[in-house]
Design a protein around this motif. Structure first.
Motif, PDB file in Angstrom:
ATOM      1  N   GLY A 161       0.782  -1.226   0.000  1.00 52.70           N
ATOM      2  CA  GLY A 161       0.000   0.000   0.000  1.00 52.70           C
ATOM      3  C   GLY A 161       0.810   1.270   0.000  1.00 52.70           C
ATOM      4  N   MET A 162       2.132   1.180  -0.119  1.00 51.30           N
ATOM      5  CA  MET A 162       2.976   2.373  -0.158  1.00 51.30           C
ATOM      6  C   MET A 162       3.191   2.781  -1.612  1.00 51.30           C
ATOM      7  SD  MET A 162       5.637   1.718   3.013  1.00 51.30           S
ATOM      8  CE  MET A 162       6.136   0.038   2.579  1.00 51.30           C
TER       9      MET A 162
ATOM     10  N   ASP B 293      -5.245   1.570   6.974  1.00 46.51           N
ATOM     11  CA  ASP B 293      -6.322   1.989   7.880  1.00 46.51           C
ATOM     12  C   ASP B 293      -5.793   2.961   8.938  1.00 46.51           C
ATOM     13  OD1 ASP B 293      -9.081   1.703   8.935  1.00 46.51           O
ATOM     14  OD2 ASP B 293      -8.039   0.819  10.649  1.00 46.51           O
ATOM     15  N   LEU B 294      -4.608   2.662   9.474  1.00 42.44           N
ATOM     16  CA  LEU B 294      -4.011   3.502  10.509  1.00 42.44           C
ATOM     17  C   LEU B 294      -3.684   4.892   9.962  1.00 42.44           C
ATOM     18  CD1 LEU B 294      -2.812   3.795  13.374  1.00 42.44           C
ATOM     19  CD2 LEU B 294      -0.657   2.899  12.458  1.00 42.44           C
ATOM     20  N   LEU B 295      -3.066   4.963   8.776  1.00 47.27           N
ATOM     21  CA  LEU B 295      -2.667   6.241   8.197  1.00 47.27           C
ATOM     22  C   LEU B 295      -3.875   7.084   7.791  1.00 47.27           C
ATOM     23  CD1 LEU B 295       0.121   4.935   8.279  1.00 47.27           C
ATOM     24  CD2 LEU B 295       0.571   5.908   6.009  1.00 47.27           C
ATOM     25  N   ASN B 296      -4.914   6.425   7.293  1.00 46.08           N
ATOM     26  CA  ASN B 296      -6.128   7.159   6.924  1.00 46.08           C
ATOM     27  C   ASN B 296      -6.793   7.772   8.155  1.00 46.08           C
ATOM     28  OD1 ASN B 296      -5.799   6.626   4.223  1.00 46.08           O
ATOM     29  ND2 ASN B 296      -7.445   5.136   4.066  1.00 46.08           N
ATOM     30  N   ARG B 297      -6.872   6.991   9.228  1.00 43.91           N
ATOM     31  CA  ARG B 297      -7.516   7.493  10.449  1.00 43.91           C
ATOM     32  C   ARG B 297      -6.704   8.600  11.101  1.00 43.91           C
ATOM     33  NH1 ARG B 297      -7.473   4.111  14.249  1.00 43.91           N
ATOM     34  NH2 ARG B 297      -6.640   2.203  13.320  1.00 43.91           N
TER      35      ARG B 297
ATOM     36  N   ILE C 207      -2.883  11.178   7.886  1.00 38.02           N
ATOM     37  CA  ILE C 207      -1.614  11.279   7.170  1.00 38.02           C
ATOM     38  C   ILE C 207      -1.828  11.085   5.673  1.00 38.02           C
ATOM     39  CG2 ILE C 207       0.663  10.191   6.882  1.00 38.02           C
ATOM     40  CD1 ILE C 207       0.517   9.473   9.872  1.00 38.02           C
ATOM     41  N   SER C 208      -2.775  10.243   5.340  1.00 35.52           N
ATOM     42  CA  SER C 208      -3.005   9.910   3.927  1.00 35.52           C
ATOM     43  C   SER C 208      -4.510   9.814   3.689  1.00 35.52           C
ATOM     44  CB  SER C 208      -2.330   8.587   3.562  1.00 35.52           C
ATOM     45  OG  SER C 208      -2.907   7.530   4.335  1.00 35.52           O
ATOM     46  N   ASN C 209      -4.806   9.583   2.431  1.00 36.58           N
ATOM     47  CA  ASN C 209      -6.219   9.405   2.065  1.00 36.58           C
ATOM     48  C   ASN C 209      -6.293   8.328   0.993  1.00 36.58           C
ATOM     49  OD1 ASN C 209      -9.004   9.772   1.888  1.00 36.58           O
ATOM     50  ND2 ASN C 209      -8.807  11.357   0.317  1.00 36.58           N
ATOM     51  N   TYR C 210      -5.920   7.118   1.360  1.00 36.20           N
ATOM     52  CA  TYR C 210      -5.909   6.004   0.418  1.00 36.20           C
ATOM     53  C   TYR C 210      -7.333   5.616   0.059  1.00 36.20           C
ATOM     54  CZ  TYR C 210      -0.935   5.205   1.346  1.00 36.20           C
ATOM     55  OH  TYR C 210       0.422   5.337   1.435  1.00 36.20           O
ATOM     56  N   ASP C 211      -7.526   5.372  -1.219  1.00 40.34           N
ATOM     57  CA  ASP C 211      -8.846   4.920  -1.689  1.00 40.34           C
ATOM     58  C   ASP C 211      -8.675   3.561  -2.356  1.00 40.34           C
ATOM     59  OD1 ASP C 211     -11.326   4.464  -2.665  1.00 40.34           O
ATOM     60  OD2 ASP C 211     -11.318   6.115  -4.121  1.00 40.34           O
TER      61      ASP C 211
ATOM     62  N   ASP D 254       0.413  13.331  -9.526  1.00 46.98           N
ATOM     63  CA  ASP D 254       0.100  12.177 -10.353  1.00 46.98           C
ATOM     64  C   ASP D 254       0.736  10.875  -9.861  1.00 46.98           C
ATOM     65  OD1 ASP D 254      -1.573  13.162 -12.608  1.00 46.98           O
ATOM     66  OD2 ASP D 254       0.081  14.546 -12.807  1.00 46.98           O
ATOM     67  N   PHE D 255       1.641  10.972  -8.884  1.00 41.17           N
ATOM     68  CA  PHE D 255       2.150   9.754  -8.283  1.00 41.17           C
ATOM     69  C   PHE D 255       1.132   9.182  -7.294  1.00 41.17           C
ATOM     70  CE2 PHE D 255       3.623  13.398  -5.862  1.00 41.17           C
ATOM     71  CZ  PHE D 255       3.232  13.093  -4.583  1.00 41.17           C
ATOM     72  N   ASP D 256       0.034   9.919  -7.071  1.00 39.76           N
ATOM     73  CA  ASP D 256      -0.969   9.525  -6.088  1.00 39.76           C
ATOM     74  C   ASP D 256      -1.832   8.359  -6.567  1.00 39.76           C
ATOM     75  OD1 ASP D 256      -4.032  10.679  -4.856  1.00 39.76           O
ATOM     76  OD2 ASP D 256      -2.394  10.028  -3.586  1.00 39.76           O
ATOM     77  N   ASN D 257      -1.885   8.136  -7.889  1.00 49.93           N
ATOM     78  CA  ASN D 257      -2.735   7.084  -8.442  1.00 49.93           C
ATOM     79  C   ASN D 257      -2.015   5.743  -8.391  1.00 49.93           C
ATOM     80  OD1 ASN D 257      -4.365   5.398  -9.921  1.00 49.93           O
ATOM     81  ND2 ASN D 257      -4.335   6.626 -11.783  1.00 49.93           N
ATOM     82  N   PRO D 258      -2.484   4.771  -7.602  1.00 50.62           N
ATOM     83  CA  PRO D 258      -1.797   3.483  -7.489  1.00 50.62           C
ATOM     84  C   PRO D 258      -1.578   2.786  -8.831  1.00 50.62           C
ATOM     85  CG  PRO D 258      -3.534   3.669  -5.845  1.00 50.62           C
ATOM     86  CD  PRO D 258      -3.693   4.840  -6.755  1.00 50.62           C
TER      87      PRO D 258
END
Length: 347
Positions: A155-156, A333-337, A340-344, A272-276
Motif C-alpha cells: 500500500g505504499m 487503515d491507521l494512516l487514513n484514520r 496522514i493519507s487518504n488512500y482509496d 500524479d504519483f498519487d494514483n496506485p
C-alpha cells in the motif's frame, strides 16, 4: 531510382493488381517488368525491374493501418489511458477490453480498474525474476525494483511509483548505449526516440534486404515505419513503445500534459504519483525495455513464459501476499484514520 515515380503511383492505388502494375510501367516509362504475387506479412507483389526487385503492397499502407490489427494501432488506442501495451496478455484480449474501456463513461477510472485486476503479484514477480534480473539494462537495480514491488503491494504506492521512475531512466540510458549505440549520458527524449526509429528501421530492413524499393524506403520514414510494423512483429512492438515514450511518459509537459508524465511526477508539478495504477503503468514500460534487449540478449525471454509451475514465483508471491494482508491493510487503515493519507482502495 528511375522507377520511383511509377512505384509511388502504384502504392496510391486503392487496390493493386498485376494488370495495373504492367500498365503503369508501360505508360510511365515504356518498361516491361516481371510481377510475382507475394505475401510477406501483408499481401502484395514483387516487381522485378532492370534495377532490382521492388515490393508494393496490395493496398495502401494507410488502409492497413486502419483495417488490420497491429500492436502499434492498439497502443494508439491506449495513449489517452496512458498505458503501454502489456506484453503478457493476448493481443485479441487486450483489443476487446480496451474497446470496452474507451466506450465506458469514465475510461480513465475504468482503465485503472483494468490494470488493478490484470497486474497481479505473480505477473510482477515473473517479470522481476525472469526478465529484470536477467536484463543487462536492469539487473543492477533489481533490489530497488523488488523493494518497489513490496512497497506497492503493502500500500505504499507513492514510494513504489517514485522509486521506479529513476530505474526506468537508468534502464533507458543503458539500453540506448548497448542496443542503440548511443551515449551513456542522461536520456534526451528526442535523441532516444530517434534511436528507436533507427532500431526499427535497422531491424525491419532485415526482412526487406532483397528489395531495392518498398513503401517509404528512402523517401518517407513514417510510411516506411508503418510498412515495417505490418511485416515484422518485433518492429511493431518497438514502435508501440516509441509512441508511449513520446506521447505519454516523455511528452513535453509545457504542452498541457495531464496524467502520467515523467517530468510532472519527478518534479511533483501535480500529484500524479498519487494514483496506485501508475505503478503498473511504469512497471509495464520497464517490460518494453527488456523486450528490446531480448532481441540481442538470449537470457531475456522473448515470449512470455507464464508462472504456473514456477516454484520461485510461488514462494515469493506467498511472502508478498502475506505482507500485504498482515501489514498493508493495517497500515492503510491507521494512516487514513491519523489523517496522514487518504488512500482509496475501492477498486
Amino acid at each position: 531510382m528511375i522507377y520511383e515515380t511509377t512505384l509511388k503511383k502504384i502504392c496510391r492505388l486503392p487496390k493493386v493488381t498485376e494488370e495495373q502494375i504492367h500498365a503503369l510501367f508501360l505508360k510511365q516509362g515504356n518498361s516491361t517488368v516481371q510481377v510475382v504475387p507475394k505475401n510477406i506479412g501483408r499481401p502484395g507483389f514483387e516487381i522485378i525491374t532492370s534495377e532490382g526487385t521492388c515490393f508494393v503492397t496490395e493496398r495502401a499502407i494507410d488502409y492497413y493501418n486502419k483495417h488490420w490489427g497491429r500492436v502499434t494501432g492498439l497502443q494508439e488506442r491506449m495513449l489517452d489511458l496512458a498505458i503501454p501495451v502489456p506484453l503478457y496478455i493476448g493481443e485479441g484480449t487486450i483489443s476487446r477490453e480496451i474497446s470496452e474501456i474507451n466506450l465506458s463513461k469514465k475510461p480513465k477510472n475504468k482503465s485503472d480498474e483494468w490494470l488493478h485486476n490484470n497486474f497481479t503479484i505473480e505477473v510482477a514477480l515473473t517479470y522481476f525474476l525472469r526478465y529484470f534480473s536477467e536484463s543487462n539494462s536492469l539487473k543492477d537495480y533489481k533490489t530497488i525494483i523488488f523493494e518497489a514491488i513490496e512497497a506497492y503491494y503493502m500500500g505504499m504506492d507513492h514510494i513504489a511509483i517514485m522509486s521506479l521512475v529513476p530505474v526506468f531512466e537508468a534502464g533507458l540510458r543503458n539500453i540506448q548505449n548497448s542496443v542503440l549505440g548511443m551515449s551513456t549520458q542522461n536520456v534526451n527524449a528526442q535523441e532516444f526516440e530517434n534511436g528507436l526509429k533507427k532500431l526499427i528501421l535497422n531491424w525491419g530492413q532485415r526482412r526487406t534486404k532483397e528489395y531495392i524499393w518498398y513503401p517509404g524506403k528512402s523517401y518517407n520514414s513514417a510510411v516506411e515505419i508503418d510498412f515495417l510494423t505490418h511485416i515484422c512483429p518485433q518492429v511493431d512492438v518497438i514502435n508501440a513503445f516509441r509512441l508511449f515514450f513520446s506521447h505519454v511518459l516523455y511528452k513535453n509537459s509545457a504542452q498541457g500534459v495531464t496524467g502520467l508524465n515523467r517530468h510532472i511526477v519527478v518534479h511533483m508539478l501535480k500529484n500524479d504519483f498519487d494514483n496506485p495504477a501508475n505503478f503498473s503503468r511504469i512497471f509495464l514500460a520497464l517490460t518494453h525495455i527488456t523486450f528490446i534487449e531480448s532481441l540481442s540478449n538470449q537470457t531475456v525471454p522473448f515470449f512470455w513464459p507464464g508462472y504456473n509451475g514456477d516454484d520461485e514465483v510461488k514462494a515469493l508471491s506467498i511472502y508478498i501476499r502475506e505482507m500485504s494482508q498482515n501489514f498493508g491493510e493495517l497500515r492503510i487503515d491507521l494512516l487514513n484514520r491519523a489523517g496522514i493519507s487518504n488512500y482509496d482502495y475501492s477498486i
